[in-house]
Design a protein around this motif. Structure first.
Motif, PDB file in Angstrom:
ATOM      1  N   MET A 109      50.312  42.709  40.050  1.00  0.00           N
ATOM      2  CA  MET A 109      49.594  41.909  40.454  1.00  0.00           C
ATOM      3  C   MET A 109      48.595  41.584  41.029  1.00  0.00           C
ATOM      4  O   MET A 109      48.442  42.519  42.418  1.00  0.00           O
ATOM      5  CB  MET A 109      50.216  40.306  40.821  1.00  0.00           C
ATOM      6  N   LYS A 110      47.144  41.282  40.236  1.00  0.00           N
ATOM      7  CA  LYS A 110      45.428  41.345  41.046  1.00  0.00           C
ATOM      8  C   LYS A 110      45.083  40.087  41.439  1.00  0.00           C
ATOM      9  O   LYS A 110      46.072  38.438  40.877  1.00  0.00           O
ATOM     10  CB  LYS A 110      44.482  42.119  40.090  1.00  0.00           C
ATOM     11  N   THR A 111      44.540  39.673  41.937  1.00  0.00           N
ATOM     12  CA  THR A 111      44.030  38.079  42.581  1.00  0.00           C
ATOM     13  C   THR A 111      42.433  38.460  43.251  1.00  0.00           C
ATOM     14  O   THR A 111      42.239  39.943  43.077  1.00  0.00           O
ATOM     15  CB  THR A 111      44.894  37.619  43.998  1.00  0.00           C
ATOM     16  N   ILE A 112      41.559  37.740  43.653  1.00  0.00           N
ATOM     17  CA  ILE A 112      40.298  37.819  43.842  1.00  0.00           C
ATOM     18  C   ILE A 112      39.714  36.801  45.185  1.00  0.00           C
ATOM     19  O   ILE A 112      40.191  36.675  45.723  1.00  0.00           O
ATOM     20  CB  ILE A 112      38.873  37.805  43.267  1.00  0.00           C
ATOM     21  N   ILE A 113      38.905  37.992  46.517  1.00  0.00           N
ATOM     22  CA  ILE A 113      38.486  35.879  47.613  1.00  0.00           C
ATOM     23  C   ILE A 113      37.061  35.599  46.488  1.00  0.00           C
ATOM     24  O   ILE A 113      36.439  35.865  46.276  1.00  0.00           O
ATOM     25  CB  ILE A 113      38.540  37.221  48.306  1.00  0.00           C
ATOM     26  N   SER A 114      38.566  34.232  46.615  1.00  0.00           N
ATOM     27  CA  SER A 114      37.288  32.910  46.074  1.00  0.00           C
ATOM     28  C   SER A 114      36.298  32.674  47.247  1.00  0.00           C
ATOM     29  O   SER A 114      36.263  32.960  48.542  1.00  0.00           O
ATOM     30  CB  SER A 114      37.534  31.866  45.792  1.00  0.00           C
ATOM     31  N   THR A 115      34.949  32.157  47.543  1.00  0.00           N
ATOM     32  CA  THR A 115      34.546  31.124  48.008  1.00  0.00           C
ATOM     33  C   THR A 115      34.306  29.854  47.859  1.00  0.00           C
ATOM     34  O   THR A 115      34.161  29.457  47.047  1.00  0.00           O
ATOM     35  CB  THR A 115      32.294  31.807  47.790  1.00  0.00           C
ATOM     36  N   LEU A 116      34.570  28.967  49.613  1.00  0.00           N
ATOM     37  CA  LEU A 116      35.294  27.425  48.561  1.00  0.00           C
ATOM     38  C   LEU A 116      34.154  26.613  49.496  1.00  0.00           C
ATOM     39  O   LEU A 116      32.627  27.425  49.178  1.00  0.00           O
ATOM     40  CB  LEU A 116      35.736  27.803  49.967  1.00  0.00           C
TER      41      LEU A 116
ATOM     42  N   VAL B 196      41.805  34.507  49.511  1.00  0.00           N
ATOM     43  CA  VAL B 196      42.323  34.791  48.638  1.00  0.00           C
ATOM     44  C   VAL B 196      43.559  33.765  48.041  1.00  0.00           C
ATOM     45  O   VAL B 196      44.069  33.221  48.786  1.00  0.00           O
ATOM     46  CB  VAL B 196      43.539  36.021  49.418  1.00  0.00           C
ATOM     47  N   ILE B 197      43.253  33.575  46.420  1.00  0.00           N
ATOM     48  CA  ILE B 197      43.813  32.879  45.868  1.00  0.00           C
ATOM     49  C   ILE B 197      45.076  33.523  45.083  1.00  0.00           C
ATOM     50  O   ILE B 197      45.004  34.374  44.604  1.00  0.00           O
ATOM     51  CB  ILE B 197      43.121  32.480  44.215  1.00  0.00           C
ATOM     52  N   LEU B 198      46.467  32.897  45.509  1.00  0.00           N
ATOM     53  CA  LEU B 198      47.442  33.234  45.389  1.00  0.00           C
ATOM     54  C   LEU B 198      47.785  32.859  43.589  1.00  0.00           C
ATOM     55  O   LEU B 198      48.171  31.641  43.530  1.00  0.00           O
ATOM     56  CB  LEU B 198      48.455  33.498  46.438  1.00  0.00           C
ATOM     57  N   PRO B 199      48.530  33.586  43.220  1.00  0.00           N
ATOM     58  CA  PRO B 199      48.588  33.266  41.598  1.00  0.00           C
ATOM     59  C   PRO B 199      49.868  32.049  41.539  1.00  0.00           C
ATOM     60  O   PRO B 199      50.612  32.845  42.618  1.00  0.00           O
ATOM     61  CB  PRO B 199      48.982  34.878  40.882  1.00  0.00           C
ATOM     62  N   ARG B 200      49.571  31.042  40.963  1.00  0.00           N
ATOM     63  CA  ARG B 200      51.234  30.256  40.259  1.00  0.00           C
ATOM     64  C   ARG B 200      52.185  30.635  40.843  1.00  0.00           C
ATOM     65  O   ARG B 200      53.598  30.658  41.510  1.00  0.00           O
ATOM     66  CB  ARG B 200      51.347  28.871  40.167  1.00  0.00           C
ATOM     67  N   GLU B 201      52.444  31.998  40.095  1.00  0.00           N
ATOM     68  CA  GLU B 201      53.431  32.530  39.065  1.00  0.00           C
ATOM     69  C   GLU B 201      54.204  33.386  40.670  1.00  0.00           C
ATOM     70  O   GLU B 201      55.617  33.227  40.965  1.00  0.00           O
ATOM     71  CB  GLU B 201      53.475  33.465  38.583  1.00  0.00           C
ATOM     72  N   LEU B 202      52.933  33.719  41.211  1.00  0.00           N
ATOM     73  CA  LEU B 202      53.823  34.243  42.991  1.00  0.00           C
ATOM     74  C   LEU B 202      54.302  33.317  43.699  1.00  0.00           C
ATOM     75  O   LEU B 202      55.330  33.791  44.693  1.00  0.00           O
ATOM     76  CB  LEU B 202      52.790  34.999  43.412  1.00  0.00           C
ATOM     77  N   LEU B 203      53.451  32.440  43.779  1.00  0.00           N
ATOM     78  CA  LEU B 203      53.986  30.851  44.825  1.00  0.00           C
ATOM     79  C   LEU B 203      55.170  30.733  44.530  1.00  0.00           C
ATOM     80  O   LEU B 203      56.224  30.351  45.562  1.00  0.00           O
ATOM     81  CB  LEU B 203      53.116  30.363  44.948  1.00  0.00           C
ATOM     82  N   ASP B 204      55.308  30.349  43.834  1.00  0.00           N
ATOM     83  CA  ASP B 204      56.625  29.460  42.547  1.00  0.00           C
ATOM     84  C   ASP B 204      58.147  31.104  42.963  1.00  0.00           C
ATOM     85  O   ASP B 204      58.626  30.066  43.218  1.00  0.00           O
ATOM     86  CB  ASP B 204      56.716  29.534  40.876  1.00  0.00           C
ATOM     87  N   SER B 205      57.705  31.959  42.441  1.00  0.00           N
ATOM     88  CA  SER B 205      59.008  32.893  43.041  1.00  0.00           C
ATOM     89  C   SER B 205      59.067  32.987  44.278  1.00  0.00           C
ATOM     90  O   SER B 205      60.569  33.407  44.681  1.00  0.00           O
ATOM     91  CB  SER B 205      58.703  34.197  42.347  1.00  0.00           C
ATOM     92  N   LEU B 206      58.297  32.916  44.841  1.00  0.00           N
ATOM     93  CA  LEU B 206      58.801  32.820  46.847  1.00  0.00           C
ATOM     94  C   LEU B 206      59.021  32.039  47.543  1.00  0.00           C
ATOM     95  O   LEU B 206      59.269  31.437  48.622  1.00  0.00           O
ATOM     96  CB  LEU B 206      57.691  33.810  46.973  1.00  0.00           C
ATOM     97  N   ASN B 207      59.416  30.709  46.373  1.00  0.00           N
ATOM     98  CA  ASN B 207      59.049  29.265  46.545  1.00  0.00           C
ATOM     99  C   ASN B 207      58.248  28.598  47.682  1.00  0.00           C
ATOM    100  O   ASN B 207      59.094  28.054  48.915  1.00  0.00           O
ATOM    101  CB  ASN B 207      60.727  29.526  47.406  1.00  0.00           C
TER     102      ASN B 207
END
Length: 74
Positions: free
Chosen positions: A1-8, A15-26
């Motif tokens: 799984m990859k992601t990028i560093i974004s500027t707010l 670092v934006i974590l994918p929703r699928e990852l957040l869901d799988s880790l509750n």
């Protein structure tokens, strides 16, 4: 799984974590992550407040039964 560093909008980076990852880790917005730096990179680990709750309960029991615990310790 990859992601990028974004500027707010405020200029900070995130670092934006994918929703699928957040869901799988509750994990949900507002949850804390511990950042552990290793020789190979970083580890993100959820911080659960269970430990603090358990320690608080243990302290309460030790305070309440301090005399009995001191006698048992002898």
């Amino acid at each position: 799984m990859k992601t990028i560093i974004s500027t707010l909008d405020d200029g900070s980076e995130a670092v934006i974590l994918p929703r699928e990852l957040l869901d799988s880790l509750n994990l949900q917005v507002g949850d804390q992550l511990q950042i552990i730096e290793t020789d190979d990179g970083i580890i993100l680990r959820p911080v659960h407040d269970n430990f603090e709750r358990q320690m608080s309960a243990a302290r309460n029991v030790m305070d309440k039964y301090s005399v009995g615990l001191q006698k048992l310790a002898k």
